[in-house]
Scaffold this motif. Structure first.
Motif, PDB file in Angstrom:
ATOM      1  N   HIS A  83      39.700  32.509  45.739  1.00  0.00           N
ATOM      2  CA  HIS A  83      39.640  33.882  46.251  1.00  0.00           C
ATOM      3  C   HIS A  83      40.078  34.889  45.188  1.00  0.00           C
ATOM      4  O   HIS A  83      39.517  35.999  45.107  1.00  0.00           O
ATOM      5  CB  HIS A  83      40.501  34.005  47.504  1.00  0.00           C
ATOM      6  N   LEU A  84      41.050  34.539  44.370  1.00  0.00           N
ATOM      7  CA  LEU A  84      41.460  35.426  43.275  1.00  0.00           C
ATOM      8  C   LEU A  84      40.325  35.598  42.268  1.00  0.00           C
ATOM      9  O   LEU A  84      40.119  36.699  41.729  1.00  0.00           O
ATOM     10  CB  LEU A  84      42.699  34.864  42.576  1.00  0.00           C
ATOM     11  N   PHE A  85      39.576  34.529  42.019  1.00  0.00           N
ATOM     12  CA  PHE A  85      38.426  34.620  41.125  1.00  0.00           C
ATOM     13  C   PHE A  85      37.397  35.613  41.668  1.00  0.00           C
ATOM     14  O   PHE A  85      36.892  36.479  40.942  1.00  0.00           O
ATOM     15  CB  PHE A  85      37.773  33.246  40.937  1.00  0.00           C
ATOM     16  N   HIS A  86      37.091  35.492  42.955  1.00  0.00           N
ATOM     17  CA  HIS A  86      36.102  36.390  43.562  1.00  0.00           C
ATOM     18  C   HIS A  86      36.615  37.840  43.583  1.00  0.00           C
ATOM     19  O   HIS A  86      35.837  38.788  43.376  1.00  0.00           O
ATOM     20  CB  HIS A  86      35.764  35.922  44.975  1.00  0.00           C
ATOM     21  N   LEU A  87      37.906  38.017  43.832  1.00  0.00           N
ATOM     22  CA  LEU A  87      38.472  39.369  43.827  1.00  0.00           C
ATOM     23  C   LEU A  87      38.401  39.975  42.438  1.00  0.00           C
ATOM     24  O   LEU A  87      37.996  41.138  42.274  1.00  0.00           O
ATOM     25  CB  LEU A  87      39.924  39.323  44.309  1.00  0.00           C
ATOM     26  N   ARG A  88      38.774  39.196  41.422  1.00  0.00           N
ATOM     27  CA  ARG A  88      38.712  39.700  40.040  1.00  0.00           C
ATOM     28  C   ARG A  88      37.271  40.031  39.647  1.00  0.00           C
ATOM     29  O   ARG A  88      37.013  41.034  38.969  1.00  0.00           O
ATOM     30  CB  ARG A  88      39.318  38.659  39.098  1.00  0.00           C
ATOM     31  N   LYS A  89      36.350  39.210  40.078  1.00  0.00           N
ATOM     32  CA  LYS A  89      34.934  39.449  39.778  1.00  0.00           C
ATOM     33  C   LYS A  89      34.455  40.762  40.385  1.00  0.00           C
ATOM     34  O   LYS A  89      33.684  41.512  39.777  1.00  0.00           O
ATOM     35  CB  LYS A  89      34.098  38.286  40.311  1.00  0.00           C
ATOM     36  N   ALA A  90      34.958  41.078  41.596  1.00  0.00           N
ATOM     37  CA  ALA A  90      34.512  42.290  42.298  1.00  0.00           C
ATOM     38  C   ALA A  90      35.143  43.562  41.748  1.00  0.00           C
ATOM     39  O   ALA A  90      34.463  44.586  41.588  1.00  0.00           O
ATOM     40  CB  ALA A  90      34.823  42.158  43.790  1.00  0.00           C
ATOM     41  N   ILE A  91      36.453  43.518  41.453  1.00  0.00           N
ATOM     42  CA  ILE A  91      37.134  44.780  41.108  1.00  0.00           C
ATOM     43  C   ILE A  91      37.334  44.982  39.607  1.00  0.00           C
ATOM     44  O   ILE A  91      37.623  46.107  39.176  1.00  0.00           O
ATOM     45  CB  ILE A  91      38.502  44.884  41.812  1.00  0.00           C
TER      46      ILE A  91
END
Length: 224
Positions: A192-200
């Motif tokens: 989930h941290l990977f996906h969050l970093r990818k988005a923001i």
């Protein structure tokens, strides 16, 4: 020493409250109307705001709404002669954290101020860091004015980090915020941290999500 702002148009009551708070080693700024109160909020940091509900120029509900709309998470204690549950619900909807009905004991006011000052308000409706803005009312997220879509889990993850920003949030705290006591496998948070970093972060020049070695994670506008 704690510092609070009292916004109250009854000068006699205000003088009594200010004098008592000073005896309790709590410094108190004062405004007699809502507009003056907002001006002081914009200029200073306070541990708590004490707002009368019926204020000239701008009432306590409107003051509280504007404070929250600006992203200010200072705890708010509303002072009012209205004791109906409907009036209290209006106050909580506006962003107040606690209510004290007039007439009240000054000692109780002090106890509540000290309790509120230990935490930041959970009523803030706008969270931000740098050019990243999260609107909790409309459930929208933008960076540099561009809309960003997140999964519900990533939204909770980012909200937890933004509420603590720029402080570090441990892995255990993030897992607790996402899943409570039923934490899934050890890779779930990492994913989930990977996906969050990818988005923001990935579409932009400056990273906001930082991994702090042996401590956890933080949202902040610099890596210092």
């Amino acid at each position: 020493m704690l510092t609070v702002l009292l916004v109250e148009d009854d000068r006699d009551l205000a003088d009594t409250v200010i004098q008592y708070l000073e005896l309790e080693n709590i410094r108190c700024d004062y405004a007699s109307n809502g507009i003056a109160g907002l001006e002081l909020v914009s200029q200073n940091h306070y541990d708590a705001l004490l707002l009368d509900l019926n204020l000239p120029r701008l009432d306590g509900l409107a003051v509280c709404q504007r404070v929250r709309a600006s992203g200010d998470d200072t705890p708010v204690l509303m002072l009012t002669a209205r004791d109906k549950i409907s009036d209290k619900l209006l106050g909580f909807d506006a962003g107040t954290d606690d209510y004290l009905v007039k007439p009240f004991a000054i000692q109780e006011l002090v106890v509540r101020v000290r309790a509120l000052a230990k935490r930041r308000s959970g009523q803030v409706r706008m969270l931000s860091c740098g050019d990243l803005q999260m609107d909790l009312t409309t459930k929208t997220l933008t960076r540099q004015g561009l809309p960003i879509k997140l999964s519900p889990t990533c939204w909770t993850l980012l909200e937890t980090l933004l509420r603590a920003s720029p402080s570090v949030v441990s892995r255990q705290q993030l897992e607790q915020a996402l899943w409570g006591d039923e934490i899934p496998d050890s890779n779930s948070l990492k994913v989930h941290l990977f996906h969050l970093r990818k988005a923001i972060d990935m579409p932009f020049d400056t990273p906001l999500l930082h991994t702090i070695a042996r401590q956890g994670f933080a949202i902040k506008a610099d890596n210092g």
